[in-house]
Design an enzyme around this catalytic site. Structure first.
Site, PDB file in Angstrom:
ATOM      1  N   LYS A  75      18.740 -33.055 -15.793  1.00 28.55           N
ATOM      2  CA  LYS A  75      18.904 -30.928 -16.177  1.00 28.55           C
ATOM      3  C   LYS A  75      19.049 -30.871 -17.170  1.00 28.55           C
ATOM      4  O   LYS A  75      18.560 -30.570 -17.819  1.00 28.55           O
ATOM      5  CB  LYS A  75      19.490 -30.735 -15.067  1.00 28.55           C
ATOM      6  CG  LYS A  75      19.464 -29.710 -14.077  1.00 28.55           C
ATOM      7  CD  LYS A  75      19.870 -28.959 -13.193  1.00 28.55           C
ATOM      8  CE  LYS A  75      18.991 -29.207 -12.115  1.00 28.55           C
ATOM      9  NZ  LYS A  75      20.083 -29.012 -10.848  1.00 28.55           N
ATOM     10  N   ARG A  83      25.535 -26.419 -12.355  1.00 32.43           N
ATOM     11  CA  ARG A  83      24.677 -27.211 -11.602  1.00 32.43           C
ATOM     12  C   ARG A  83      24.543 -28.593 -11.625  1.00 32.43           C
ATOM     13  O   ARG A  83      25.250 -28.667 -12.483  1.00 32.43           O
ATOM     14  CB  ARG A  83      23.773 -26.521 -12.187  1.00 32.43           C
ATOM     15  CG  ARG A  83      23.141 -24.947 -12.513  1.00 32.43           C
ATOM     16  CD  ARG A  83      22.244 -25.507 -13.497  1.00 32.43           C
ATOM     17  NE  ARG A  83      20.471 -25.114 -13.100  1.00 32.43           N
ATOM     18  CZ  ARG A  83      19.188 -25.103 -14.009  1.00 32.43           C
ATOM     19  NH1 ARG A  83      19.693 -24.604 -15.123  1.00 32.43           N
ATOM     20  NH2 ARG A  83      18.459 -25.524 -13.549  1.00 32.43           N
ATOM     21  N   GLY A 125      22.464 -34.951  -1.562  1.00 33.43           N
ATOM     22  CA  GLY A 125      24.311 -34.989  -1.125  1.00 33.43           C
ATOM     23  C   GLY A 125      25.395 -34.426  -2.521  1.00 33.43           C
ATOM     24  O   GLY A 125      26.123 -34.187  -2.404  1.00 33.43           O
ATOM     25  N   MET A 157      26.298 -31.688  -4.741  1.00 31.96           N
ATOM     26  CA  MET A 157      26.217 -30.001  -5.016  1.00 31.96           C
ATOM     27  C   MET A 157      25.443 -29.196  -5.104  1.00 31.96           C
ATOM     28  O   MET A 157      25.209 -29.652  -6.464  1.00 31.96           O
ATOM     29  CB  MET A 157      27.599 -30.436  -6.586  1.00 31.96           C
ATOM     30  CG  MET A 157      27.918 -28.502  -5.209  1.00 31.96           C
ATOM     31  SD  MET A 157      29.470 -28.038  -6.671  1.00 31.96           S
ATOM     32  CE  MET A 157      28.235 -26.716  -8.380  1.00 31.96           C
ATOM     33  N   ARG A 199      10.754 -31.390 -14.978  1.00 34.05           N
ATOM     34  CA  ARG A 199      11.148 -32.913 -15.070  1.00 34.05           C
ATOM     35  C   ARG A 199       9.511 -32.623 -15.207  1.00 34.05           C
ATOM     36  O   ARG A 199       9.448 -32.475 -14.250  1.00 34.05           O
ATOM     37  CB  ARG A 199      11.669 -32.913 -14.067  1.00 34.05           C
ATOM     38  CG  ARG A 199      11.220 -32.402 -12.371  1.00 34.05           C
ATOM     39  CD  ARG A 199      12.437 -32.513 -11.531  1.00 34.05           C
ATOM     40  NE  ARG A 199      12.010 -30.956 -10.372  1.00 34.05           N
ATOM     41  CZ  ARG A 199      13.010 -30.892  -9.857  1.00 34.05           C
ATOM     42  NH1 ARG A 199      13.906 -31.807  -9.337  1.00 34.05           N
ATOM     43  NH2 ARG A 199      12.725 -29.258  -8.545  1.00 34.05           N
ATOM     44  N   HIS A 216       4.134 -56.219  16.452  1.00 27.04           N
ATOM     45  CA  HIS A 216       3.347 -56.825  17.021  1.00 27.04           C
ATOM     46  C   HIS A 216       2.259 -56.015  15.979  1.00 27.04           C
ATOM     47  O   HIS A 216       1.316 -56.645  15.322  1.00 27.04           O
ATOM     48  CB  HIS A 216       2.681 -57.640  17.734  1.00 27.04           C
ATOM     49  CG  HIS A 216       1.182 -58.447  17.769  1.00 27.04           C
ATOM     50  ND1 HIS A 216      -0.225 -57.681  18.523  1.00 27.04           N
ATOM     51  CD2 HIS A 216       1.236 -59.745  16.914  1.00 27.04           C
ATOM     52  CE1 HIS A 216      -0.936 -58.735  18.666  1.00 27.04           C
ATOM     53  NE2 HIS A 216      -0.370 -59.762  17.807  1.00 27.04           N
ATOM     54  N   ARG A 252      -8.750 -66.429   9.538  1.00 32.70           N
ATOM     55  CA  ARG A 252      -7.670 -67.143  10.443  1.00 32.70           C
ATOM     56  C   ARG A 252      -8.862 -67.371  11.667  1.00 32.70           C
ATOM     57  O   ARG A 252      -9.814 -66.609  12.187  1.00 32.70           O
ATOM     58  CB  ARG A 252      -7.423 -65.575  11.044  1.00 32.70           C
ATOM     59  CG  ARG A 252      -5.976 -65.148  10.568  1.00 32.70           C
ATOM     60  CD  ARG A 252      -4.942 -64.879  11.378  1.00 32.70           C
ATOM     61  NE  ARG A 252      -3.957 -63.932  10.659  1.00 32.70           N
ATOM     62  CZ  ARG A 252      -4.089 -62.965   9.113  1.00 32.70           C
ATOM     63  NH1 ARG A 252      -5.123 -61.946   9.641  1.00 32.70           N
ATOM     64  NH2 ARG A 252      -3.806 -61.919   9.271  1.00 32.70           N
ATOM     65  N   SER A 305      -0.528 -72.473  -0.120  1.00 30.65           N
ATOM     66  CA  SER A 305      -0.750 -71.024  -0.133  1.00 30.65           C
ATOM     67  C   SER A 305       0.852 -70.653   0.669  1.00 30.65           C
ATOM     68  O   SER A 305       0.338 -71.245   2.188  1.00 30.65           O
ATOM     69  CB  SER A 305      -1.965 -70.810   0.629  1.00 30.65           C
ATOM     70  OG  SER A 305      -1.687 -69.427   1.189  1.00 30.65           O
ATOM     71  N   ASN A 354       4.879 -64.969   5.673  1.00 35.60           N
ATOM     72  CA  ASN A 354       5.005 -64.358   6.928  1.00 35.60           C
ATOM     73  C   ASN A 354       6.372 -65.406   7.558  1.00 35.60           C
ATOM     74  O   ASN A 354       7.147 -65.306   8.162  1.00 35.60           O
ATOM     75  CB  ASN A 354       4.046 -64.162   7.885  1.00 35.60           C
ATOM     76  CG  ASN A 354       3.212 -62.698   7.373  1.00 35.60           C
ATOM     77  OD1 ASN A 354       4.123 -61.818   6.255  1.00 35.60           O
ATOM     78  ND2 ASN A 354       2.331 -62.666   7.687  1.00 35.60           N
ATOM     79  N   CYS A 358      -0.635 -65.778   0.635  1.00 34.98           N
ATOM     80  CA  CYS A 358      -0.807 -65.231   1.979  1.00 34.98           C
ATOM     81  C   CYS A 358      -0.717 -64.161   2.781  1.00 34.98           C
ATOM     82  O   CYS A 358      -0.872 -64.364   3.787  1.00 34.98           O
ATOM     83  CB  CYS A 358      -2.349 -66.106   2.260  1.00 34.98           C
ATOM     84  SG  CYS A 358      -1.529 -67.444   3.379  1.00 34.98           S
ATOM     85  N   TYR A 372      -2.786 -66.061  -7.460  1.00 37.69           N
ATOM     86  CA  TYR A 372      -3.349 -65.193  -6.594  1.00 37.69           C
ATOM     87  C   TYR A 372      -2.171 -64.917  -5.893  1.00 37.69           C
ATOM     88  O   TYR A 372      -1.236 -65.543  -5.000  1.00 37.69           O
ATOM     89  CB  TYR A 372      -4.202 -65.585  -6.675  1.00 37.69           C
ATOM     90  CG  TYR A 372      -4.666 -66.726  -4.816  1.00 37.69           C
ATOM     91  CD1 TYR A 372      -4.654 -66.432  -3.273  1.00 37.69           C
ATOM     92  CD2 TYR A 372      -5.337 -68.025  -5.113  1.00 37.69           C
ATOM     93  CE1 TYR A 372      -4.310 -66.912  -2.443  1.00 37.69           C
ATOM     94  CE2 TYR A 372      -4.598 -68.887  -4.229  1.00 37.69           C
ATOM     95  CZ  TYR A 372      -4.721 -68.128  -2.779  1.00 37.69           C
ATOM     96  OH  TYR A 372      -4.310 -69.341  -1.745  1.00 37.69           O
TER      97      TYR A 372
HETATM   98  P1  ADP Z   1      18.288 -27.640  -7.412  1.00 36.82           P
HETATM   99  O1  ADP Z   1      18.759 -29.177  -8.180  1.00 36.82           O
HETATM  100  O2  ADP Z   1      18.723 -27.489  -6.182  1.00 36.82           O
HETATM  101  O3  ADP Z   1      16.906 -26.336  -8.145  1.00 36.82           O
HETATM  102  P2  ADP Z   1      18.819 -25.936  -9.902  1.00 36.82           P
HETATM  103  O4  ADP Z   1      20.657 -25.965 -10.760  1.00 36.82           O
HETATM  104  O5  ADP Z   1      18.043 -26.516 -10.845  1.00 36.82           O
HETATM  105  O6  ADP Z   1      19.336 -26.714  -8.707  1.00 36.82           O
HETATM  106  O7  ADP Z   1      19.225 -24.292  -9.742  1.00 36.82           O
HETATM  107  C1  ADP Z   1      18.829 -24.048  -8.367  1.00 36.82           C
HETATM  108  C2  ADP Z   1      18.060 -22.695  -9.100  1.00 36.82           C
HETATM  109  O8  ADP Z   1      18.890 -21.738  -9.221  1.00 36.82           O
HETATM  110  C3  ADP Z   1      16.782 -22.661  -9.460  1.00 36.82           C
HETATM  111  O9  ADP Z   1      15.676 -21.689  -8.520  1.00 36.82           O
HETATM  112  C4  ADP Z   1      17.039 -22.167 -10.571  1.00 36.82           C
HETATM  113  O10 ADP Z   1      16.108 -22.109 -11.167  1.00 36.82           O
HETATM  114  C5  ADP Z   1      18.471 -20.717 -10.604  1.00 36.82           C
HETATM  115  N1  ADP Z   1      19.385 -21.286 -11.367  1.00 36.82           N
HETATM  116  C6  ADP Z   1      20.184 -22.097 -11.915  1.00 36.82           C
HETATM  117  N2  ADP Z   1      21.037 -21.412 -13.211  1.00 36.82           N
HETATM  118  C7  ADP Z   1      20.074 -20.212 -13.646  1.00 36.82           C
HETATM  119  C8  ADP Z   1      20.392 -19.219 -14.274  1.00 36.82           C
HETATM  120  N3  ADP Z   1      21.458 -19.875 -14.830  1.00 36.82           N
HETATM  121  N4  ADP Z   1      19.928 -17.803 -14.281  1.00 36.82           N
HETATM  122  C9  ADP Z   1      19.225 -17.575 -13.114  1.00 36.82           C
HETATM  123  N5  ADP Z   1      18.745 -18.837 -12.468  1.00 36.82           N
HETATM  124  C10 ADP Z   1      19.158 -20.297 -12.687  1.00 36.82           C
HETATM  125 MG    MG Z   2      15.679 -26.651 -10.050  1.00 37.61          MG
END
Ligand code: ADP
Ligand code: MG
Ligand code: MG
Length: 898
Positions: free
Chosen positions: A27, A96, A105, A107, A340, A455, A561, A763, A767, A830, A850
């Protein structure tokens, strides 16, 4: 000078870049790169993954971090002209998490951090919008309490519901500024009750609390489990992104959304996504209100829409791949918050890759590497019409992909009968080799027990039929010829539909759509073929399978087979006659009946594979599999064969084995019943001679199964060579052929040099080699293997992905030993592993000639072999681990819970 722990982005002062993904996380690197190339992002800064490592190891922040954060915050205040905790224009931020790979998992993002009673009032004054200020405030308290203080979000939701009920309103958006102000107060009281402490008012305290929580989330059991399963190191750590807030909830000229630069399900080149007016953050994904299709944004906010289109174009040009974007519009101004590489379906992946080559963005080599071989599976099978509405009975393991409808039958004989004139679905508690004749004619198979390598699953995958396995919710009542699931009773003869790609069991006949092998697909595969070194053959037992596989690009048959041919129709009786014969003369009669049938089978296959090698394995399964079970069947057969039933029962019992997998099977049959080997060899060579005379090019490779000692192979080969000489002499012609063996016992691998003296090819039957190396029966392993894998005792199911450490060592060693004796020894695989991308990579690395896999996996293997060759050539680090399927994530979650 202290080490550098913080990198600024935006406002023309960006310090990071996309190359710094390891240090800044995905990110953070993305935000920095966007800022760098002129895409509008709200400024902010990233605390590096190194801090996470130091913090988790040493239990405290490194020296200098606090100063660097303070300095970056001051810089952010200057860039935004706002003050963190200020009374006039308060600066609010989002916090974030973001590691190099995204994982569950971690935050959740906290928005609007920096709000307290004072700054909320200031925000209201500055924006002239009380409702906006207090909506932001209550969101912040709720998120922070949930994520950092551990007070469950549902408590807050309940308070919101109470308020709405008291006011007689149904939508969150109908809450007034006063309602929201009061909610904030009630939220804080709730926090005090739960934590015995006041909600932190001080923005600095809020900020460090959130930073601490991000680092802590790196170590949650869920994140740990995910990393272990995906082979991601625990030492990478996560970064923390602190980003100035932009507000999509400032009225009808504001909003938030997500967009893909190309359609992620079809791959079509057009902006695709969703948008919500007057909303913040996750509202789009959360499904609180129905979002608009992205095209609707063009009407609602035309200027911002065109800015978005422009940003999408810029990002795609820059990253040379389809992007998945998050954006927010604040009072008509567009900001991007994330970019991304877009996740995509197999179909989309193929189309995007090929079109990007045509657009001149990437090379064919890159295009091939862009498509995950495993994803091709989705393209090669029929699927349920996405537009159809369905009555779901239950969902179980997606054991073999594809979709099919048919009438329910409960036993294989019934299936064989009924299946001849209408589509049937075989429903069984579990299947065994004796059910084969019923499985072949069924459209799909549903079992109540067993896993992905049961199976039913293995056989169905081999035949390219769909299968749903392990449906524990399906309650069988064979006596009444019905089953029930999901509160519905389904009787024999009723229609059901299976979706082997998702594991759904559906009532009734649902329309399916045929897979379409597009020009894009063929072009991509042609490129792949140009790069790979491994050849790809198929496992096919019938002319029809062979043709399918050829269309998918198979370069020969790696395993035919012959026993499957024995089960067909009334041939089984001739087979039984051969086994139960008490004199040589009797046996000769039975064998003479089988010979023409086998010959015809082989002719069909040779014709279908004109010009390509065909490896035929001589009879392999234990004899008792062919014999009648129970007194009724025995009586019946005795009558047909004109034998005494008592005598026949004794004969049948003589063949009983307590551990047939390790019993009288494979070449052991050929050694003790040489007639079988003799008959099969004769059928093969006569067929070869016949079709050759018709102008077909034949290349038979005769494979002796389950060889453990060189002597076994030597003796069997002698029979084959003698029969060949005899047939060629009779017909006054000859055919080039090879005789080799399957390496599927550890002893064979250990003595491969001795065995190679008598073999023209090897060959690996991976399995059986896996079963015998582990001392593990595949059919029984379903009971505990999943637990082994879940607990990490084994990294993978060794029947799906080759156990490189153990079984792989035998493969490698036997190949070396064999080639030490015969440098040009042809070596292949195989087993099911021949169609598993990770195993294919290994087979490439050991230098096999192969791999052979089921017809429907042939394109997967071709692409995987190209990946192996290309990755071998480059020294680039390995691509990011493939995202795990949702089902797997759920499994991980369930695991983490206990
Ligand atoms: P996730 O990985 O769960 O998408 P993000 O960090 O990308 O978490 O953000 C969660 C949501 O909050 C997303 O919709 C993102 O666009 C929004 N968001 C994150 N930072 C800001 C910001 N500075 N201003 C406005 N919206 C934000
Ligand atoms: Mg996001
Ligand atoms: Mg075997």
């Amino acid at each position: 000078m202290a080490d550098r722990y913080v990198y600024f982005f935006g406002a023309g002062e960006t310090e990071g870049s996309k190359e710094m993904k390891d240090l800044l996380g995905g990110k953070g690197a993305g935000l920095a790169e966007m800022a760098r190339i002129g895409v509008p992002v709200p400024p902010g800064f990233t605390i590096t993954t190194e801090v996470c490592r130091l913090y988790l190891r040493g239990g405290r922040y490194p020296d200098g971090l606090r100063e660097q954060v303070a300095a970056s915050l001051a810089r952010l205040e200057r860039a935004t002209n706002k003050t963190f905790g200020g009374d006039e224009a308060p600066l609010l931020v989002s916090v974030r998490s973001g590691a190099a790979f995204s994982m569950p998992g971690m935050m959740d993002t906290i928005l609007n951090l920096g709000l307290n009673d004072r700054t909320a009032a200031a925000l209201a004054a500055a924006s002239g919008d009380d409702r906006f200020a207090f909506d932001s405030y209550r969101r912040f308290v709720q998120m922070y309490a949930d994520v950092v203080l551990g007070v469950h979000a549902e408590h807050f939701e309940r308070l919101i519901e109470d308020t709405k009920r008291a006011r007689g309103i149904s939508e969150d958006t109908d809450l007034s500024a006063d309602d929201l102000r009061e909610l904030v107060a009630r939220f804080k009281a709730l926090v005090r009750d739960h934590t015995r402490a006041d909600f932190p008012e001080e923005p600095q305290e809020q900020l460090w609390g959130a930073i601490h929580a991000v680092f802590g989330s790196w170590d949650t059991p869920r994140a740990r489990a995910y990393r272990r399963i995906n082979g991601i190191s625990d030492d990478l750590g996560t970064a923390v992104n602190i980003c100035s807030m932009v507000f999509g909830n400032m009225g009808s000229d504001s909003g938030t959304g997500v967009a893909f630069t190309r359609d992620p399900s079809t791959g079509e080149r057009r902006l695709y996504g969703e948008f919500l007016v007057n909303a913040q953050g996750e509202d789009v994904v959360a499904g609180i209100r129905d979002p608009l299709h992205i095209d609707g944004m063009e009407q609602a906010l035309p200027n911002s829409f065109h800015e978005l289109v422009e940003a999408a174009r810029l990002l795609e040009d820059h990253y040379r791949d389809a992007q998945d974007l998050e954006f927010t519009v604040e009072r008509g101004r567009l900001y991007l918050l994330q970019t991304r590489n877009a996740k995509r379906t197999g179909r989309a992946a193929v189309r995007m890759a090929v079109e990007m080559v045509d657009e001149g963005r990437i090379t064919p080599e890159e295009a091939v590497l862009r498509v995950d071989p495993g994803q091709l599976d989705q393209l090669l099978h029929p699927m349920i019409d996405p537009g159809a509405s369905v009555h779901l009975l239950t969902t179980a393991l997606p054991a073999s992909p594809g979709a099919a409808s048919g009438r329910v039958v409960f036993n294989p004989d019934e299936a064989a009968e009924r299946g001849a004139h209408e589509p049937v679905i075989l429903v069984r508690r579990e299947t065994s080799p004796e059910d084969f004749h019923g499985m072949v004619v069924s459209q799909g198979i549903l079992t109540c027990r067993g896993g992905m390598t049961s199976h039913a699953a293995v056989v169905a995958r081999g035949m390219g039929k769909c299968c749903v396995a392990g449906a524990g919710d399906v309650l069988m009542d064979e006596a009444r010829r019905q089953f029930s699931a999901g509160g519905t009773t389904v009787k024999e003869g009723d229609w059901i539909t299976l979706d082997g790609t998702t594991g759904r069991v559906i009532l009734g006949k649902v329309p399916t759509v045929e897979p379409e092998l597009t020009d894009d697909f063929h072009r991509l595969m042609e490129w792949a073929d140009g790069f790979r070194r491994l050849r790809v053959r198929t496992n096919a037992d019938t002319p029809n399978d062979s043709e399918v596989a050829r269309r998918f690009g198979a370069e020969g048959i790696g395993l035919c087979r012959t026993e499957h041919m024995f089960f067909e129709g009334d041939r089984i009786d001739a087979v039984r006659e051969m086994i139960l014969a008490e004199t040589g003369a009797q046996r000769a009669i039975a064998v003479a009946k089988l010979l023409p049938m086998q010959r015809a089978d082989f002719e069909g296959i040779f014709r279908a594979m004109d010009g390509l090698p065909v490896t035929i394995r001589l009879l392999d399964p234990p004899l008792h599999e062919f014999l009648p079970h129970g007194p009724a069947e025995i009586k019946d057969l005795a009558r047909k064969l004109g034998m005494d039933p008592v005598r026949m029962r004794e004969q049948v019992e003589r063949h009983h084995e307590s551990n047939p997998m390790l019993g009288h099977r494979g070449c052991r049959l050929g050694i003790t019943f040489p007639d079988i080997t003799w008959m099969q060899a004769q059928a093969i060579f006569e067929a070869a001679v016949n079709v050759q005379a018709q102008g077909v090019t034949v290349c038979p490779e005769i494979m002796i199964p389950l060889v453990g000692t060189a002597e076994e192979l030597k003796r069997q080969r002698k029979i084959v060579d003698e029969v060949a000489a005899e047939v060629f002499y009779q017909c006054d012609t000859r055919v080039d052929y090879l005789v080799g063996t399957m390496i599927e016992l550890p002893r064979a691998a250990l003595t491969a040099d001795r065995i190679a003296e008598h073999a023209q090819f090897f060959s690996f039957g991976t399995n059986d080699l896996t079963q015998t190396t582990f001392g593990l029966s595949r059919d029984d392993a379903g009971r505990f293997l999943p637990e082994y894998v879940a607990a990490g005792v084994l990294p993978d199911d060794p029947f799906q992905t080759l156990d490189v450490e153990g079984v792989g060592k035998l493969v490698d060693m036997a190949t070396r030993l064999g080639r030490g004796v015969k440098a040009d020894l042809k070596v292949g695989v195989c087993g099911e592993h021949g169609g598993d991308p990770r195993s294919v990579e290994f087979f490439h690395a050991v230098g096999l000639n192969y791999v052979s896999c089921s017809p429907y996996r042939v394109p997967v293997a071709r692409l995987a072999a190209a990946h192996a060759a290309l990755n071998d050539r480059t020294t680039e680090p390995r691509a990011a681990p493939a995202p795990v399927a949702d089902a797997e994530v759920q499994e991980i979650e369930a695991m983490a819970a206990d």
